[in-house]
Every structure is written in structure tokens, then in C-alpha cells.
Design a protein around this motif. Structure first.
Motif, PDB file in Angstrom:
ATOM      1  N   ASP A 184     -35.361   6.272  92.791  1.00  0.00           N
ATOM      2  CA  ASP A 184     -33.917   6.087  92.987  1.00  0.00           C
ATOM      3  C   ASP A 184     -33.444   4.767  92.381  1.00  0.00           C
ATOM      4  O   ASP A 184     -32.388   4.704  91.768  1.00  0.00           O
ATOM      5  N   ASP A 185     -34.216   3.716  92.606  1.00  0.00           N
ATOM      6  CA  ASP A 185     -33.973   2.422  91.976  1.00  0.00           C
ATOM      7  C   ASP A 185     -35.038   2.280  90.893  1.00  0.00           C
ATOM      8  O   ASP A 185     -36.222   2.173  91.190  1.00  0.00           O
ATOM      9  N   TYR A 186     -34.616   2.283  89.631  1.00  0.00           N
ATOM     10  CA  TYR A 186     -35.601   2.289  88.546  1.00  0.00           C
ATOM     11  C   TYR A 186     -35.036   1.607  87.313  1.00  0.00           C
ATOM     12  O   TYR A 186     -33.844   1.292  87.240  1.00  0.00           O
ATOM     13  N   TYR A 187     -35.914   1.370  86.387  1.00  0.00           N
ATOM     14  CA  TYR A 187     -35.471   0.972  85.057  1.00  0.00           C
ATOM     15  C   TYR A 187     -36.174   1.837  84.025  1.00  0.00           C
ATOM     16  O   TYR A 187     -37.286   2.303  84.227  1.00  0.00           O
ATOM     17  N   LYS A 188     -35.475   2.079  82.922  1.00  0.00           N
ATOM     18  CA  LYS A 188     -35.988   2.919  81.855  1.00  0.00           C
ATOM     19  C   LYS A 188     -35.916   2.130  80.560  1.00  0.00           C
ATOM     20  O   LYS A 188     -34.888   1.519  80.250  1.00  0.00           O
ATOM     21  N   GLN A 189     -37.031   2.126  79.819  1.00  0.00           N
ATOM     22  CA  GLN A 189     -37.068   1.423  78.544  1.00  0.00           C
ATOM     23  C   GLN A 189     -37.371   2.404  77.415  1.00  0.00           C
ATOM     24  O   GLN A 189     -38.204   3.293  77.574  1.00  0.00           O
ATOM     25  N   GLU A 190     -36.684   2.225  76.316  1.00  0.00           N
ATOM     26  CA  GLU A 190     -36.939   2.988  75.105  1.00  0.00           C
ATOM     27  C   GLU A 190     -37.182   1.993  73.977  1.00  0.00           C
ATOM     28  O   GLU A 190     -36.351   1.130  73.717  1.00  0.00           O
ATOM     29  N   GLN A 191     -38.339   2.123  73.342  1.00  0.00           N
ATOM     30  CA  GLN A 191     -38.710   1.210  72.264  1.00  0.00           C
ATOM     31  C   GLN A 191     -38.896   2.011  70.978  1.00  0.00           C
ATOM     32  O   GLN A 191     -39.489   3.091  71.003  1.00  0.00           O
ATOM     33  N   GLN A 192     -38.393   1.490  69.872  1.00  0.00           N
ATOM     34  CA  GLN A 192     -38.576   2.123  68.571  1.00  0.00           C
ATOM     35  C   GLN A 192     -39.014   1.067  67.566  1.00  0.00           C
ATOM     36  O   GLN A 192     -38.419  -0.014  67.499  1.00  0.00           O
ATOM     37  N   LEU A 193     -40.057   1.403  66.801  1.00  0.00           N
ATOM     38  CA  LEU A 193     -40.552   0.539  65.743  1.00  0.00           C
ATOM     39  C   LEU A 193     -40.619   1.339  64.451  1.00  0.00           C
ATOM     40  O   LEU A 193     -41.030   2.505  64.456  1.00  0.00           O
ATOM     41  N   HIS A 194     -40.216   0.724  63.351  1.00  0.00           N
ATOM     42  CA  HIS A 194     -40.216   1.373  62.044  1.00  0.00           C
ATOM     43  C   HIS A 194     -41.091   0.552  61.091  1.00  0.00           C
ATOM     44  O   HIS A 194     -40.886  -0.657  60.952  1.00  0.00           O
ATOM     45  N   TYR A 195     -42.058   1.222  60.464  1.00  0.00           N
ATOM     46  CA  TYR A 195     -43.024   0.554  59.585  1.00  0.00           C
ATOM     47  C   TYR A 195     -42.958   1.130  58.176  1.00  0.00           C
ATOM     48  O   TYR A 195     -42.720   2.315  57.988  1.00  0.00           O
ATOM     49  N   LEU A 196     -43.180   0.254  57.190  1.00  0.00           N
ATOM     50  CA  LEU A 196     -43.401   0.664  55.812  1.00  0.00           C
ATOM     51  C   LEU A 196     -44.813   0.233  55.439  1.00  0.00           C
ATOM     52  O   LEU A 196     -45.226  -0.893  55.757  1.00  0.00           O
ATOM     53  N   GLY A 197     -45.538   1.133  54.792  1.00  0.00           N
ATOM     54  CA  GLY A 197     -46.921   0.833  54.447  1.00  0.00           C
ATOM     55  C   GLY A 197     -47.256   1.207  53.026  1.00  0.00           C
ATOM     56  O   GLY A 197     -46.594   2.033  52.404  1.00  0.00           O
ATOM     57  N   ILE A 198     -48.306   0.566  52.524  1.00  0.00           N
ATOM     58  CA  ILE A 198     -48.818   0.861  51.195  1.00  0.00           C
ATOM     59  C   ILE A 198     -50.271   1.300  51.343  1.00  0.00           C
ATOM     60  O   ILE A 198     -51.127   0.483  51.664  1.00  0.00           O
ATOM     61  N   PRO A 199     -50.523   2.607  51.153  1.00  0.00           N
ATOM     62  CA  PRO A 199     -51.908   3.078  51.198  1.00  0.00           C
ATOM     63  C   PRO A 199     -52.540   2.992  49.801  1.00  0.00           C
ATOM     64  O   PRO A 199     -51.864   3.147  48.787  1.00  0.00           O
ATOM     65  N   VAL A 200     -53.825   2.726  49.777  1.00  0.00           N
ATOM     66  CA  VAL A 200     -54.580   2.694  48.529  1.00  0.00           C
ATOM     67  C   VAL A 200     -55.804   3.576  48.717  1.00  0.00           C
ATOM     68  O   VAL A 200     -56.520   3.455  49.709  1.00  0.00           O
ATOM     69  N   LYS A 201     -56.026   4.491  47.765  1.00  0.00           N
ATOM     70  CA  LYS A 201     -57.183   5.383  47.834  1.00  0.00           C
ATOM     71  C   LYS A 201     -57.886   5.363  46.480  1.00  0.00           C
ATOM     72  O   LYS A 201     -57.232   5.422  45.437  1.00  0.00           O
ATOM     73  N   VAL A 202     -59.205   5.285  46.515  1.00  0.00           N
ATOM     74  CA  VAL A 202     -59.998   5.249  45.299  1.00  0.00           C
ATOM     75  C   VAL A 202     -61.016   6.387  45.347  1.00  0.00           C
ATOM     76  O   VAL A 202     -61.700   6.561  46.355  1.00  0.00           O
ATOM     77  N   ASN A 203     -61.080   7.175  44.278  1.00  0.00           N
ATOM     78  CA  ASN A 203     -62.075   8.241  44.124  1.00  0.00           C
ATOM     79  C   ASN A 203     -62.991   7.882  42.952  1.00  0.00           C
ATOM     80  O   ASN A 203     -62.519   7.394  41.924  1.00  0.00           O
ATOM     81  N   TYR A 204     -64.276   8.150  43.118  1.00  0.00           N
ATOM     82  CA  TYR A 204     -65.236   7.890  42.055  1.00  0.00           C
ATOM     83  C   TYR A 204     -66.177   9.083  41.940  1.00  0.00           C
ATOM     84  O   TYR A 204     -66.802   9.481  42.922  1.00  0.00           O
TER      85      TYR A 204
END
Length: 93
Positions: free
Chosen positions: A20-40
Motif C-alpha cells: 500500500d505504501d511503496y515506491y517504484k523505480q524504472e531504470q533505462q540504460l542505452h549503450y553503443l558498442g563496437i564488436p570485433v570478430k576475427v576468423n582464420y
């Protein structure tokens, strides 16, 4: 062969504490990444071949927010909004 891309990742989290007495949290995170893959290619004969592959990725948080609602007797009394600044870079292999 080396492949280079840009990857977008979004994380979202919702947390509610209390009834009845509560708090609600909403969190959002946005990421940009650079993947590197090597095949031999180690060995190849006709249609058969043996290869090795390895990859890694570095991601940086570009935006983040935390919204909190405070409720008493199931009625929202206050809300707060916070911009999150995450400085750490995430690495994955």
C-alpha cells in the motif's frame, strides 16, 4: 577477415518495494558498442575447412535515466527523475 559494426543495446529494469505504501523505480540504460570478430582459416580441402574464430566487444553508456514514484495508500505522492551518467566501459570476449 575482420568485421567491424556498431551495436545498440538497451537495458530496462523495473523495481517495486512495498504494497500500500511503496515506491517504484524504472531504470533505462542505452549503450553503443563496437564488436570485433576475427576468423582464420587453418586448413582447407575442397568443401571441408578448419578455422578459428575470436571476438570481443566494448560498450559505452550513451544515455541513462532513473524514474521513481513514491506512493502512500496506493496514491502517488511524489515522483523524481534522475539522469544517470555511467562512465564505465563494458568489455566482453
Amino acid at each position: 577477415m575482420v568485421a567491424l559494426f556498431l551495436v545498440y543495446t538497451s537495458f530496462s529494469l523495473e523495481l517495486t518495494v512495498g504494497e500500500d505504501d511503496y515506491y517504484k523505480q524504472e531504470q533505462q540504460l542505452h549503450y553503443l558498442g563496437i564488436p570485433v570478430k576475427v576468423n582464420y582459416t587453418i586448413w582447407k580441402k575442397g568443401c571441408l575447412f578448419l578455422y578459428a574464430s575470436a571476438g570481443a566487444m566494448a560498450e559505452m553508456c550513451v544515455d541513462g535515466s532513473l524514474n521513481t514514484d513514491y506512493c502512500l495508500n496506493n496514491s502517488r505522492q511524489r515522483e523524481s527523475k534522475t539522469d544517470l551518467d555511467v562512465d564505465k566501459v563494458l568489455f566482453g570476449v
